[in-house]
Design an enzyme around this catalytic site. Structure first.
Site, short mmCIF file in Angstrom:
data_model
loop_
_atom_site.label_atom_id
_atom_site.label_comp_id
_atom_site.label_asym_id
_atom_site.label_seq_id
_atom_site.Cartn_x
_atom_site.Cartn_y
_atom_site.Cartn_z
N ASP A 8 0.69 -1.30 0.23
CA ASP A 8 -0.15 0.09 -0.02
C ASP A 8 0.72 1.38 0.03
O ASP A 8 1.69 1.28 0.91
CB ASP A 8 -0.85 0.07 1.15
CG ASP A 8 -1.86 -1.23 1.58
OD1 ASP A 8 -3.14 -1.04 1.56
OD2 ASP A 8 -1.27 -2.49 1.44
N GLU A 39 -4.66 2.20 -3.01
CA GLU A 39 -5.95 2.59 -2.27
C GLU A 39 -5.76 3.73 -1.42
O GLU A 39 -6.52 4.48 -1.08
CB GLU A 39 -6.66 1.69 -1.92
CG GLU A 39 -6.15 1.05 -0.46
CD GLU A 39 -7.07 0.48 0.39
OE1 GLU A 39 -8.35 0.59 0.10
OE2 GLU A 39 -6.52 0.11 1.58
N ASN A 40 -4.27 4.03 -0.84
CA ASN A 40 -4.06 5.18 0.08
C ASN A 40 -3.14 6.00 -0.59
O ASN A 40 -2.70 6.84 0.02
CB ASN A 40 -3.49 4.58 1.20
CG ASN A 40 -4.43 3.75 2.21
OD1 ASN A 40 -5.41 4.28 2.69
ND2 ASN A 40 -4.11 2.32 2.11
N ASN A 67 -10.39 -1.53 0.88
CA ASN A 67 -11.58 -1.05 1.27
C ASN A 67 -11.90 0.71 1.23
O ASN A 67 -12.93 1.01 1.44
CB ASN A 67 -11.51 -1.37 2.85
CG ASN A 67 -10.26 -0.88 3.70
OD1 ASN A 67 -9.56 -1.19 3.08
ND2 ASN A 67 -10.69 -0.05 4.61
N HIS A 68 -10.70 1.49 0.62
CA HIS A 68 -10.99 2.75 0.48
C HIS A 68 -11.08 2.82 -1.09
O HIS A 68 -10.82 4.28 -1.63
CB HIS A 68 -9.50 3.41 0.91
CG HIS A 68 -9.44 3.48 2.52
ND1 HIS A 68 -10.50 3.45 3.39
CD2 HIS A 68 -8.13 3.08 3.10
CE1 HIS A 68 -9.64 3.48 4.62
NE2 HIS A 68 -8.56 3.18 4.42
N HIS A 150 -6.92 -8.25 -0.13
CA HIS A 150 -6.75 -7.31 0.83
C HIS A 150 -7.63 -7.47 2.08
O HIS A 150 -8.87 -7.69 2.11
CB HIS A 150 -7.49 -6.05 0.02
CG HIS A 150 -7.09 -4.37 0.66
ND1 HIS A 150 -5.97 -4.08 0.55
CD2 HIS A 150 -7.75 -3.74 1.61
CE1 HIS A 150 -5.97 -2.80 1.23
NE2 HIS A 150 -7.34 -2.61 1.73
N HIS A 175 -3.12 -4.56 2.97
CA HIS A 175 -4.02 -3.50 3.85
C HIS A 175 -3.53 -3.49 5.29
O HIS A 175 -3.59 -2.49 5.99
CB HIS A 175 -5.47 -4.73 4.21
CG HIS A 175 -6.35 -3.82 5.26
ND1 HIS A 175 -6.88 -2.76 4.86
CD2 HIS A 175 -6.67 -4.29 6.63
CE1 HIS A 175 -7.58 -2.27 6.09
NE2 HIS A 175 -7.47 -3.10 6.86
N HIS A 177 -0.28 -2.88 6.06
CA HIS A 177 0.60 -1.90 6.00
C HIS A 177 2.03 -2.35 6.71
O HIS A 177 2.99 -1.70 6.98
CB HIS A 177 0.44 -0.47 6.45
CG HIS A 177 -0.68 -0.01 5.83
ND1 HIS A 177 -0.56 1.56 5.48
CD2 HIS A 177 -1.58 -0.33 5.09
CE1 HIS A 177 -1.50 1.85 4.80
NE2 HIS A 177 -2.23 0.75 4.50
#
Length: 257
Positions: A8, A39-40, A67-68, A150, A175, A177
């Site tokens: 991520d 996603e981040n 999820n983001h 994830h 997810h 990290h």
């Protein structure tokens, strides 16, 4: 074939660090294809067309999410239009933009990429990821298939690895990290790591300023997240895949600092 999977990427600082280090690492390790969880990648969480384009122009070939995925509305059309970015396949296709898997034609071979999200400890109630994987594998036409799973729980990720062992080329978790120390080739030829980690600030808690997270844990009150700054790292795993069989022959994790 050498496939690199990047953990991520957190915010613009993580994007900048990736741009600085990825091109050299690709040349040094003779990487053929790069998959990155983005996603981040936008400051303030989620992903935007701008942060996605930054990853692509830095040397990333394919972006997976989590999820983001839908945190930033401006990315919705981008998810429908760009064939090299996918969100978890077990989100309902009737109500969410984008797609959950894709096949990339590289000329000398095709690479299938599947994005799935776990159920345990996650926010959304989605289709069972194990049955979603079964459904997609009936449709996808590629010798080499890579899965980004994830999720929060190591047990669920390990279970997915063994569930897909021998049916896909590699499964890498995202997810949390935090990179796990279990990169390996499973008994039936699938490369695996429980979590590939993150690309972001080292002196942080998952890329966020430490004092903010510490206050959340000590006061039980909500806090607005602010991304940390400072020295960074890039976590990744490299899978060596036999093009003829689609099986993984080696899996090695790296931390670039």
């Amino acid at each position: 074939m050498r496939i690199m999977c990047i953990g991520d990427v957190v915010g613009s600082v993580g994007c900048a660090f990736l741009r600085q280090h990825l091109p050299y690492f690709k040349r040094q390790q003779q990487i053929d294809f790069v998959i990155c969880n983005g996603e981040n990648s936008s400051d303030g969480n989620g992903i935007t067309p701008k942060s996605a384009d930054h990853l692509f122009t830095s040397g990333v070939d394919f972006i997976t999410l989590g999820n983001h995925s839908f945190r930033r509305r401006e990315v919705y059309p981008y998810l429908d239009e760009n064939p090299n970015i996918i969100r978890p396949a077990n989100y309902p296709s009737s109500t969410t933009p984008g797609r959950g898997w894709a096949v990339v034609d590289m000329g000398f071979t095709s690479v299938g990429v599947i994005n799935l999200m776990a159920q345990q400890g996650m926010d959304a109630t989605l289709e069972n990821p194990f049955t979603a994987a079964d459904r997609i594998l009936k449709e996808i036409d590629a010798k080499i298939i890579i899965v980004d799973f994830h999720g929060e729980m190591t047990s669920e990720k390990r279970a997915m690895g063994f569930y897909l062992d021998g049916r896909v080329s590699a499964v890498f978790g995202t997810h949390t990290h935090v990179m796990t120390a279990d990169a390996a080739v499973l008994p039936n030829g699938t490369g695996y790591i429980t979590d590939v980690g993150m690309t972001g600030v080292i002196d942080s808690i998952l890329g966020v300023k430490k004092d903010i997270i510490l206050r959340r844990f000590t006061t039980q009150l909500p806090e607005r997240f602010e991304l940390a700054d400072g020295a960074c790292k890039l976590n990744c795993v490299v899978f060596d895949i036999d093009r003829g069989s689609g099986r993984c022959t080696a899996a090695q994790s790296f931390e670039l600092i």
